[in-house]
Design an enzyme around this catalytic site. Structure first.
Site, short mmCIF file in Angstrom:
data_model
loop_
_atom_site.label_atom_id
_atom_site.label_comp_id
_atom_site.label_asym_id
_atom_site.label_seq_id
_atom_site.Cartn_x
_atom_site.Cartn_y
_atom_site.Cartn_z
N ASN A 1 -7.49 -3.25 19.17
CA ASN A 1 -6.16 -3.70 19.56
C ASN A 1 -5.12 -2.73 19.00
O ASN A 1 -5.04 -2.51 17.80
CB ASN A 1 -5.92 -5.11 19.01
CG ASN A 1 -4.50 -5.58 19.23
OD1 ASN A 1 -3.86 -5.19 20.21
ND2 ASN A 1 -4.02 -6.44 18.34
N ARG B 1 0.82 -1.21 0.00
CA ARG B 1 0.00 0.00 0.00
C ARG B 1 0.85 1.26 0.00
O ARG B 1 0.35 2.35 -0.29
CB ARG B 1 -0.94 -0.01 1.21
CG ARG B 1 -1.97 -1.15 1.17
CD ARG B 1 -2.66 -1.30 2.51
NE ARG B 1 -3.40 -0.12 2.88
CZ ARG B 1 -3.81 0.13 4.12
NH1 ARG B 1 -3.50 -0.70 5.10
NH2 ARG B 1 -4.49 1.24 4.37
N GLN C 1 12.09 -14.07 9.32
CA GLN C 1 10.81 -14.73 9.01
C GLN C 1 10.79 -14.93 7.50
O GLN C 1 10.56 -14.00 6.73
CB GLN C 1 9.62 -13.87 9.46
CG GLN C 1 8.28 -14.58 9.28
CD GLN C 1 7.10 -13.67 9.60
OE1 GLN C 1 7.22 -12.45 9.60
NE2 GLN C 1 5.94 -14.27 9.87
N ALA D 1 36.78 47.49 -11.80
CA ALA D 1 35.51 46.91 -12.25
C ALA D 1 35.62 46.46 -13.70
O ALA D 1 36.27 47.11 -14.54
CB ALA D 1 34.39 47.93 -12.11
N LYS E 1 30.94 28.05 -2.80
CA LYS E 1 31.17 26.60 -2.86
C LYS E 1 32.62 26.29 -2.52
O LYS E 1 33.54 26.86 -3.10
CB LYS E 1 30.80 26.07 -4.23
CG LYS E 1 31.20 24.62 -4.51
CD LYS E 1 32.41 24.56 -5.42
CE LYS E 1 32.84 23.14 -5.69
NZ LYS E 1 34.10 23.09 -6.46
#
Length: 469
Positions: free
Chosen positions: A178, A17, A78, A431, A359
């Site tokens: 339960n 599901r 199991q 610049a 970075k």
């Protein structure tokens, strides 16, 4: 004399599901695989834990081994899914290795881990003080749906549990269900479980049949009613989201109780392993992931995402910033819309402004990159100023190269620093320059073509274009 204890986690079943290729117990809940939450819950009862695995056995065992819990964990397999009683029997061989005499075994599903610690402690107390051979938790719902129903006698004593698929119409009307948590006397469990039959519609061995078997022996069975929310398990993606939201509320409530300010707690997500210092403020939509640590008096702006990172004392991360595997020092100003990628290290009083990406770079104390810049594979000295539009050109298509700026360097706007390159302390970059060679300390480096001006040429150009069209 206190009794020995074992926790048994049933994690063998698959859930189609979920519509997922991976086990539901490997899905993420606040930064951890779901199985980690189950193991934490089991550890509250005992430091001896058996995990019954089946579906995706190897993957689950590896993830559990990576958790490094200071407990004794054993695995049982199991091989066939024959029901909950069969799953418990699959664990007997491992439990017997501890050579227990008088012992209690707490049994829980690996997909149900919302118990509060005080609930489990009360459950353990009830089981011990009443002397029952079997205790179980129940919850009350208006519609118990697919849960097993608790059937009691006229004196209110539990007599049996009926699985929903086996129940009559009258039994389905029962509201007490339960919850799926049990505590059983080890000797009773070992002796009685072999009597459980699969004579039912599903041909499964139900653990719930222990109730009627105990009552047929005139043995005491005790129950504890718990809030329904604590019984929830994960079988669907919707269940997973609901369980995560419950943990979200619990985690946020804890942090607020020790002084964290949250302006909209329902929108803030904090992973379980995050650490927050005193006086931290989290604005709406903040997501803190992994091993993140936020130091005292820091403020994290709206809709920022921080993952496996450190944010220093009194630093401010403005809205919509993204920080991953980075270290931010004290009294920094980050964002808005900043991105710090893995390996970014910022010393104290650093400013990283809007649309700046850092970075694998180290920015020294007081350095500034306030607008629209990329700094990668770089060492930036103290009090450097990186102008708007500056780019460290660190990649030639094959290899990455380093840019180094000494202390006090001023980089003018719209400059490109082509690595490998070193700019000496105190240097000025004009610049619009493209810097391809090292620059000495206190030098001015300027690289640009001469500006040409053709008088009247603009009007002539427009007239020519009009004639062409």
């Amino acid at each position: 004399m206190s009794r020995e204890r074992v926790s048994l986690v049933l994690a063998a079943g698959a859930s189609t599901r979920m519509k997922s290729k991976k086990s539901k117990l490997l899905h993420n809940v606040l930064g951890r695989p779901a199985i980690y939450w189950a193991l934490d819950q089991a550890r509250w009862f005992s430091d001896r834990i058996v995990v019954v695995v089946g579906h995706q056995r190897d993957e689950l065992m590896k993830v559990v081994a990576d958790y490094h819990l200071d407990v004794d964990i054993k695995f049982a397999t199991q091989t066939e899914q024959k029901g909950t009683a069969h799953a418990v029997q699959s664990a007997f061989h491992e439990i017997e290795k501890w050579k227990l005499q008088d012992a209690d075994v707490f049994i829980m599903g690996g997909d149900a881990f919302l118990l509060q610690r005080e609930t489990l402690e009360e459950f353990s107390r009830v089981h011990q003080t009443t002397g029952s051979v079997l205790s179980l938790m129940t919850a009350v719902l208006d519609d118990a749906g697919a849960y097993g129903r608790i059937i009691r006698n006229e004196r209110g004593q539990i007599e049996r549990i009926v699985e929903a698929k086996e129940a009559s119409r009258a039994e389905l009307a029962v509201r007490e269900m339960n919850a799926g948590f049990y505590c059983a006397d080890w000797n009773f469990l070992r002796e009685t479980l072999q009597s459980v039959s699969n004579s039912n519609r599903s041909k499964e061995f139900y653990l719930t049949d222990l109730v009627s078997l105990a009552r047929s022996q005139n043995r005491l069975v005790q129950t504890l009613t718990i809030p329904y929310q604590e019984s929830l398990g994960i079988n669907t993606q919707e269940d997973l989201a609901l369980v995560a939201s419950i943990f979200q509320k619990r985690v946020n409530s804890y942090w607020m109780s020790i002084g964290t300010e949250m302006l909209s707690p329902s929108t803030v997500w904090i992973d379980a392993d995050v650490e927050l210092g005193q006086g931290v403020c989290l604005e709406p939509g903040v997501i803190l992931k992994g091993q993140t640590k936020i130091y005292s008096d820091a403020r994290i702006g709206a809709y920022s995402v921080i993952e496996n990172s450190e944010i220093g004392r009194s630093s401010v991360v403005e809205a919509y910033s993204h920080i991953k595997e980075a270290r931010v020092g004290a009294e920094n100003k980050i964002g808005p819309y900043a991105r710090l990628r893995p390996g970014a290290i910022l010393d104290s009083e650093v400013h990283v402004g809007n649309f700046v990406e850092i970075k694998k770079s180290h920015l020294g104390e007081g350095a500034k990159a306030n607008h629209l810049s990329y700094v990668g594979d770089s060492t930036i000295g103290k009090r450097c100023n990186i102008g708007a539009g500056t780019i460290t050109c660190n990649y030639d298509g094959f290899h990455k190269y380093e840019t180094v700026l000494g202390d006090g360097v001023f980089v003018g706007s719209n400059s490109s620093l082509v690595a490998p390159v070193t700019i000496g302390s105190g240097a000025i970059i004009g610049a619009g320059s493209v810097i391809t060679k090292d620059v000495d300390s206190n030098a001015i480096a300027l690289e640009r073509s001469d500006q040409r001006e053709l008088k009247g040429a603009a009007e002539k150009f427009r007239q020519r274009k009009k004639r062409e069209h």
